[in-house]
Design an enzyme around this catalytic site. Sequence first.
Site, mmCIF file in Angstrom:
data_model
loop_
_atom_site.group_PDB
_atom_site.id
_atom_site.type_symbol
_atom_site.label_atom_id
_atom_site.label_comp_id
_atom_site.label_asym_id
_atom_site.label_seq_id
_atom_site.Cartn_x
_atom_site.Cartn_y
_atom_site.Cartn_z
ATOM 1 N N ILE A 153 0.814 -1.220 0.000
ATOM 2 C CA ILE A 153 0.000 0.000 0.000
ATOM 3 C C ILE A 153 0.843 1.263 0.000
ATOM 4 C CG2 ILE A 153 -2.027 -1.038 1.067
ATOM 5 C CD1 ILE A 153 -1.067 -0.003 3.749
ATOM 6 N N TYR A 183 5.204 3.107 0.480
ATOM 7 C CA TYR A 183 6.603 2.990 0.817
ATOM 8 C C TYR A 183 7.028 4.176 1.657
ATOM 9 C CZ TYR A 183 6.305 -0.307 -3.031
ATOM 10 O OH TYR A 183 5.924 -1.331 -3.843
ATOM 11 N N ASP A 206 10.439 15.098 7.700
ATOM 12 C CA ASP A 206 9.961 14.718 6.368
ATOM 13 C C ASP A 206 8.444 14.888 6.279
ATOM 14 O OD1 ASP A 206 10.240 13.947 3.743
ATOM 15 O OD2 ASP A 206 10.221 11.795 4.157
#
Length: 400
Positions: free
Chosen positions: A7, A9, A127
């Site tokens: 689903i 990464y 991030d």
Amino acid sequence: MEPDRPIGYGAFGVVWSVTDPRDGRKVALKKMPNVFQNLVSCKRVFRELRMLCFFKHDNVLSALDILQPPQIDCFEEIYVITELMQSDLHKVIVSPQPLTTDHIKVFLYQILRGLKYLHSAGILHRDIKPGNLLVNSNCLLKICDFGLARVEEPDPSRHMTQEVVTQYYRAPEVLMGCRHYGSAIDVWSVGCIFAELLGRRILFQAQSPIQQLDLITDLLGTPPLSALASACEGARAHILRGPHKPPSLSVLYMLSDGATHEAVHLLCRMLVFDPAKRISGGDALSHPYLDEGRLRYHTCMCRCCYSVAGGRVYTRDFEPAAERPFSHSYENSLLSVWQGKELIHRFITEHQQGKRVPLCINPQSAAFKTFIRAPSGRLRRRTRTGADVLQCHLMTDRQL
């Protein structure tokens, strides 16, 4: 436990949808491969694993369980079970679904609510981007992917890597090679996402870091010398030798009809070149633009408030901080990969004590070979297709 399908990464792992055989519930299984290649990788994975077990917040993804590890000699990969979310904010933004002002306010409120929790624990995400913000069809949102996260460094003389944050969401201090930064880099990323929600396009979409910096100064204007104090010599020279640019913040009103005065005011507080003058995540939550998002979230979406026959019972703290700082003192004592392997193996084993029946992957399942051969290292997210489009619907108190 049998893998179903991939689903997504993350920065350092692949995530699959699986079924928990203990209760038939669909969950997400994150595979962390190549954990013990070197000491840096070992420390990074252990940090992420401990963070996922530490988090206790509705807008931050946390570990539900960890798969039982094999004997330590065969121990090479870690599998973490988390809640399965239906989509992510990137897919919502690029989809044809209309995004109302209410959608944007409730999404932004949850992002900042989760970010305040992380920063209060001393954690920098490093991030933040739409693809790392998981959402369900009822608009519930969780921050995920802590592969690049670390504890904030209080000592300004300690150097930190610039290899963080996807370029479009990278704060100017990181673009300029600043060797020390703080939680303000996450707030900048949220500001970029806020603008992307309003305009349905990436705000600073450049081909290189230098061009990225140019796009930022095109909007914010040439920064004062005080904001360039920590920049590397090359970045400082690039800005100073260029023509002086005045701010052009008025273009933010052209993002969409939802770019009201309140929205642009908050956006401008987030997109400040100097990190010392940038609004914090906690202070941003107090901005009047988010009042309606807070009300909607706590009236019909959250789990910290509840309804009774006489009405709604609200929590005393709408945006709770972490109960304690996240500790990473163990990292300084890790001196070898084998020592790290022993420590992680012991951590998982102790974490499972008193839990439900431990889980392992079924090697006879149809998807097992594909799952164990999933690519490792830094991975790209899979291509979005029409099947990935998720319609997000805001609930009302009458739908509870």
